[in-house]
Write a protein that holds these residues in place. Structure first.
Motif, PDB file in Angstrom:
ATOM      1  N   LYS A  50      54.675  18.960  -2.696  1.00 57.90           N
ATOM      2  CA  LYS A  50      53.902  18.750  -1.478  1.00 57.90           C
ATOM      3  C   LYS A  50      52.861  19.864  -1.339  1.00 57.90           C
ATOM      4  O   LYS A  50      53.083  20.994  -1.817  1.00 57.90           O
ATOM      5  N   VAL A  51      51.756  19.557  -0.655  1.00 59.65           N
ATOM      6  CA  VAL A  51      50.693  20.547  -0.415  1.00 59.65           C
ATOM      7  C   VAL A  51      51.293  21.809   0.219  1.00 59.65           C
ATOM      8  O   VAL A  51      50.988  22.942  -0.180  1.00 59.65           O
ATOM      9  N   LYS A  52      52.161  21.579   1.187  1.00 58.70           N
ATOM     10  CA  LYS A  52      52.825  22.685   1.888  1.00 58.70           C
ATOM     11  C   LYS A  52      53.579  23.607   0.913  1.00 58.70           C
ATOM     12  O   LYS A  52      53.513  24.825   1.026  1.00 58.70           O
ATOM     13  N   GLU A  53      54.238  23.005  -0.059  1.00 57.97           N
ATOM     14  CA  GLU A  53      54.987  23.794  -1.054  1.00 57.97           C
ATOM     15  C   GLU A  53      54.041  24.576  -1.963  1.00 57.97           C
ATOM     16  O   GLU A  53      54.305  25.720  -2.316  1.00 57.97           O
ATOM     17  N   ILE A  54      52.927  23.939  -2.324  1.00 52.97           N
ATOM     18  CA  ILE A  54      51.956  24.613  -3.201  1.00 52.97           C
ATOM     19  C   ILE A  54      51.376  25.831  -2.474  1.00 52.97           C
ATOM     20  O   ILE A  54      51.261  26.911  -3.051  1.00 52.97           O
ATOM     21  N   PHE A  55      51.057  25.658  -1.192  1.00 50.59           N
ATOM     22  CA  PHE A  55      50.554  26.792  -0.396  1.00 50.59           C
ATOM     23  C   PHE A  55      51.606  27.903  -0.349  1.00 50.59           C
ATOM     24  O   PHE A  55      51.288  29.078  -0.495  1.00 50.59           O
ATOM     25  N   ALA A  56      52.871  27.524  -0.151  1.00 45.27           N
ATOM     26  CA  ALA A  56      53.945  28.525  -0.029  1.00 45.27           C
ATOM     27  C   ALA A  56      54.156  29.260  -1.354  1.00 45.27           C
ATOM     28  O   ALA A  56      54.384  30.469  -1.376  1.00 45.27           O
ATOM     29  N   GLU A  57      54.039  28.530  -2.463  1.00 49.48           N
ATOM     30  CA  GLU A  57      54.317  29.136  -3.774  1.00 49.48           C
ATOM     31  C   GLU A  57      53.108  29.858  -4.367  1.00 49.48           C
ATOM     32  O   GLU A  57      53.241  30.923  -4.951  1.00 49.48           O
ATOM     33  N   SER A  58      51.930  29.260  -4.237  1.00 49.73           N
ATOM     34  CA  SER A  58      50.751  29.805  -4.940  1.00 49.73           C
ATOM     35  C   SER A  58      49.621  30.227  -4.018  1.00 49.73           C
ATOM     36  O   SER A  58      48.557  30.618  -4.499  1.00 49.73           O
ATOM     37  N   GLY A  59      49.821  30.084  -2.702  1.00 47.59           N
ATOM     38  CA  GLY A  59      48.791  30.479  -1.757  1.00 47.59           C
ATOM     39  C   GLY A  59      47.634  29.499  -1.723  1.00 47.59           C
ATOM     40  O   GLY A  59      47.601  28.535  -2.496  1.00 47.59           O
ATOM     41  N   GLU A  60      46.683  29.762  -0.827  1.00 48.44           N
ATOM     42  CA  GLU A  60      45.526  28.851  -0.707  1.00 48.44           C
ATOM     43  C   GLU A  60      44.734  28.814  -2.013  1.00 48.44           C
ATOM     44  O   GLU A  60      44.299  27.751  -2.453  1.00 48.44           O
TER      45      GLU A  60
END
Ligand code: S3P
Length: 181
Positions: A50-60
């Motif tokens: 999910k987009v939310k997970e990508i932000f949490a793992e790799s930042g914006e």
């Protein structure tokens, strides 16, 4: 006889979160019998996250790298209606792809109106706080305007009405062509 249409170029919907890009693209796709794709959904399927997970793992920044990759991929396909993520205009590279590859429709919305439309902000890491969203929306306004071939103000309008307006613009511009079947 059914009314069917063909796209001569990809159409990219841009605008702030909550502008209605995905709903309008879907509605138009249904009415005109053309294909539509949502960039975030496509990216989530491709990455299996999910987009939310990508932000949490790799930042914006990590998300933006994937987003550019997906934009380039979609721009190279047979013409589609593409609903872009609201931040697609923040990268120069993306703005160049948008300008080169297709017709860009800016769905204009204020952060306050968008806040009323977004039912679940938990899926949008960059729409957590209204004050910050207002500032972000203001910063991006010239970027949306700069890349847009057409702008539709969405204030107080239904998805149906906006889709109809966009359809008229696309037909007028020769991007959406009617075919008789
Ligand atoms: C973003 C908008 C989102 C999504 C991500 C970042 C942004 O898409 O791409 O959360 O920076 O404005 P929507 O505009 O479809 O909500």
């Amino acid at each position: 006889m059914t009314e069917s249409y063909e796209l001569t170029r990809p159409v990219f919907f841009v605008g702030f979160m909550g502008a209605g890009k995905t709903s309008v693209a879907r509605r138009l796709a249904r009415v005109c019998h053309v294909a539509s794709v949502d960039m975030d959904t496509y990216l989530e399927r491709r990455e299996g996250k999910k987009v939310k997970e990508i932000f949490a793992e790799s930042g914006e920044e990590g998300f933006r790298v994937l987003e550019t990759d997906v934009l380039a991929e979609l721009a190279a396909k047979e013409p589609l209606l593409v609903s872009c993520g609201g931040g697609v205009v923040t990268r120069e590279e993306n703005r160049a792809i948008l300008a080169r590859a297709g017709f860009v429709v800016h769905l204009k919305v204020s952060a306050d109106e968008a806040a009323g439309r977004i039912s679940d902000t938990s899926t949008r890491p960059l729409f957590q706080d209204l004050e910050a969203a207002r500032a972000r929306c203001g910063e991006r306004a010239p970027l949306y305007e700069g890349v847009a071939d057409a702008t539709v103000d969405t204030a107080g309008k239904s998805v149906f009405a906006i889709a109809r307006e966009v359809q008229d613009v696309l037909v007028e511009e020769g991007v959406l062509c009617q075919q008789r079947k």
